[in-house]
Design a protein around this motif. Structure first.
Motif: not given
Length: 706
Positions: A76, A115-116, A119-120, A122-123, A219, A222-223, A226
């Protein structure tokens, strides 16, 4: 993993020195966290068994421990983040003294930022085909890698992590196909009705399905991340300080303390249903027979929970997307009060179901017994004790000693010739229960010495001279038997009253903790949580501490845990072993250990299943030590092929049957007929007992005791 394992402790509830740390009522979360920091520091300094100096050396230990907890995978934080954080490495002692949140806020704000970003990333990675043919290596052991040094390195780390999980998921799909094929072949071989439909996927289909599964997993990770609030991370931060004092000194937020109390008492006030979380939605899991959810006849396993009304006069709360532990807290409440669940049934209909909360026992924490019938026609009693549970608030609440007493009465009525007390995986509990349980097996005597930080030693004694069982007694333990388990096993061993069989040594937790509510130092009605801190150490009647060394089994049998780092001795911050003078005690010597030991050794040397368990455990130990793995699909599959061949070799252990037969006590035979959940649990318990080679040897030993 196991060296950080937390085991139930406890707990002597003794009066504490009156401390007064005056604080004004905090106005917001920042002030609240700051107040908690100073209060924790003062409490540790005044009350801990062996307080450490809060200095730069302490600060560096806290710093290292904190990042082991927050980002142990080094996946991270960037290297630039770590360089920035390192400027604070010797300041954490000052921050604790002053209640300064600078470092905490810096690291957690940065964590949320990363993390934000991740997250982007990994998507984006998952939106494109991943090349499984590229020959590259994934590092499994964090100790041999650095944090990413650039955005590209960060992306590569997560791409490899995702690729690794996709390959694992594809392998899982292949394994499921092979299992289904084996079942189908078996059905056809024995000419049974064949209802098995094989679904054989191509490699491309597996890749697509595996990628979708991993995407959902990432997904959801990360959800959930958060959804965690910063006070949750503050608990982690505080424990990086407390656990450097010793691994069993911990800060508990109010909700963490509630969970601890529930487990310790073995009961919860609620509706008796497991709440499961799947892809952002909450569902009802298994319903406890006889509990409110089951009695409503309107709820079934698999219902989707949409809303919860915790009290009749309160607003309904939408729980879609909520974490399961948050929803559980809405559903729990005071006994006799109403709670309403709005659920979506499998036919998509929606209904409100109102229930009255009741006390629901967590039966897996309570003792239970069964009659063991040996091949030679002898009967023995097995008592399983998962925890030294006690309810200090309710005089009618269940506790371990009363439960064992009741089980012994049942077993004596069946004329058993020996008793086996299974303390494997028992992490401890109430120390006072140890004395009461000891009194069920022998006359009055000292069973533990307890030493305070000021050097004062107190000897605890069982005062009962009317033991319920005076026949042969074997105690089973393993590396996860800790605290109160070790005190009981050690006392039985020192007196020669019972023989201990199992792992070479137990966990080695020889410390006593108590809870201190931080509110006692504050002029507020808010709940600031509690500090569980070490205040004393255990010593056997022989004077030896159980700390780090644990209890050495009379008859040693290696198991899977023997080959990995399990136990207090592997923790960097565990208190040291020492010794004090023995108390006066008279051994009763019920058996000849040397003869029993020789018999077991002879049996194990020729026991092919025991030897295979050792080989399997050592193989798994070597697997855990692997530091890297290839992510090229063919090479990865070759590694998996070799592993499957080994697993196949050890699969014979799944079919092992020790030849023992098990008979339930009369009351449980009747309960099986009306309690479906109990019946299923009992069936699984019996199956596990029949595959238990260690129990087989315990029966051999108890049968030879005079």
């Amino acid at each position: 993993m196991f060296k950080r394992l937390k085991l139930n402790t406890l707990l002597l509830f003794i009066p504490l020195t009156s401390l007064v740390f005056c604080f004004n009522t905090p106005k917001n979360d920042d002030e609240k966290m700051s107040t908690i920091m100073v209060s924790v520091k003062n409490t540790l300094s005044y009350l801990h068994y062996s307080p450490k100096p809060i200095n730069d050396a302490f600060s560096q230990e806290v710093y290292n421990h904190y990042f082991e907890m927050v980002d142990s995978s080094k996946r991270y934080f960037m290297q630039s983040d770590m360089e920035e954080f390192a400027k604070h490495k010797t300041k954490l002692d000052d921050y604790l003294n002053q209640g300064d949140l600078t470092f905490y806020k810096l690291t957690i704000d940065r964590l949320y930022q990363r993390v934000d970003e991740i997250n982007k990333v990994t998507q984006d990675i998952l939106s494109k085909p991943i090349n499984l043919e590229e020959d590259e290596t994934f590092i499994l052991e964090p100790k041999i890698k650095n944090n990413p040094g650039s955005a590209k390195e960060m992306r590569d780390e997560w791409r490899k992590y995702i690729k690794y999980n996709i390959l694992q998921e594809m392998e899982s799909l292949t394994a499921k196909e092979e299992i289904q094929k084996e079942k189908k072949d078996s059905v056809q071989k024995f000419k049974l009705k064949d209802t098995i439909k094989l679904e054989i996927l191509s490699q491309d289909e597996k890749r697509v399905k595996a990628t979708a599964e991993v995407k959902d997993l990432v997904t959801d990770t990360f959800r959930r991340f958060k959804k965690r609030n910063k006070m949750d991370w503050f608990t982690v931060y505080m424990n990086s300080y407390t656990e450097v004092f010793d691994p069993h000194t911990n800060y508990y937020s109010p909700k963490n303390k509630e969970d601890f109390d529930t487990q310790f008492k073995g009961k919860v006030i609620g509706i008796g249903a497991i709440i499961q979380e799947k892809k952002g939605n909450l569902y009802l899991g298994a319903l406890t027979i006889g509990a409110p959810a089951w009695k409503s006849k309107e709820l079934t396993e698999g219902d989707k929970i949409l809303k919860v009304r915790s009290k009749p006069n309160e607003e309904t709360v939408n729980v879609v997307g909520m974490l399961s532990d948050e929803a559980v807290r809405l559903i729990r409440g005071e006994k006799g009060t109403k709670v309403t669940l709005t659920v979506e049934k499998k036919d998509k209909s929606v209904k409100d179901v109102t229930m009255i909360r009741e006390e629901v026992a967590i039966e897996d924490t309570f003792a239970r017994s069964i009659i063991v019938n040996s091949p030679k026609g002898k009967k023995y009693g097995l008592i399983s004790l998962p925890s030294f549970n006690a309810d200090f608030e309710d005089a009618k609440g269940r506790n371990a000693s009363d439960d064992i007493k009741n089980e012994l009465i049942k077993l004596k009525a069946q004329n058993v010739e020996g008793v086996i007390l299974d303390l494997r995986n028992n992490g401890g509990g109430s120390l006072t229960e140890v004395g009461d349980i000891m009194g069920l097996f022998m006359n009055a005597g000292a069973y533990v010495q307890v030493k305070s930080g000021d050097g004062k030693i107190n000897t605890l004694r069982n005062k009962t001279n009317t033991p319920l069982w005076t026949g042969p007694l074997v105690i089973m333990q393993n590396e996860l038997s800790a605290s109160a388990s070790e005190i009981l096993a050690g006392a039985m061993q020192d007196y020669g009253r019972g023989l201990t069989i199992g792992s070479p040594q137990s966990f080695g937790k020889g410390t006593v903790q108590t809870f201190v509510d931080l509110n006692r130092f504050l002029n507020t009605n808010d709940d600031f949580g509690s500090l569980k801190l070490t205040i004393q150490k255990f010593y056997r009647v022989s004077g030896e501490s159980t700390q780090r060394k644990g209890i050495e089994s009379d008859i040693k049998m290696n198991d899977f845990f023997t080959y990995i780092e399990v136990g207090e001795r592997y923790d960097d911050y565990a208190l040291a072993w020492d010794k004090i003078p023995a108390v006066s005690y008279t051994p009763v010597n019920y058996f000849s250990l040397k003869a029993l030991e020789a018999e077991t050794k002879g049996r194990l040397e020729t026991n092919k299943n025991y030897q295979l368990i050792q080989e399997s455990a050592q193989w798994k130990e070597n697997l855990d030590k692997e530091e890297t793995i290839s992510l090229q699909q063919d090479k990865f599959n070759e590694v998996m092929k070799v592993r499957k061949a080994q697993i196949k070799k050890f699969k014979v252990l799944d079919k092992f049957n020790n030849g023992l037969k098990f008979t339930l006590n009369t009351d449980e035979v009747l309960r099986e007929k009306t309690d479906e959940a109990f019946s299923k649990k009992t069936e699984n318990w019996r199956k596990n007992l029949q595959r238990d080679l260690y129990l087989q040897e315990a029966v051999n030993v108890v049968a030879s005791m005079k």
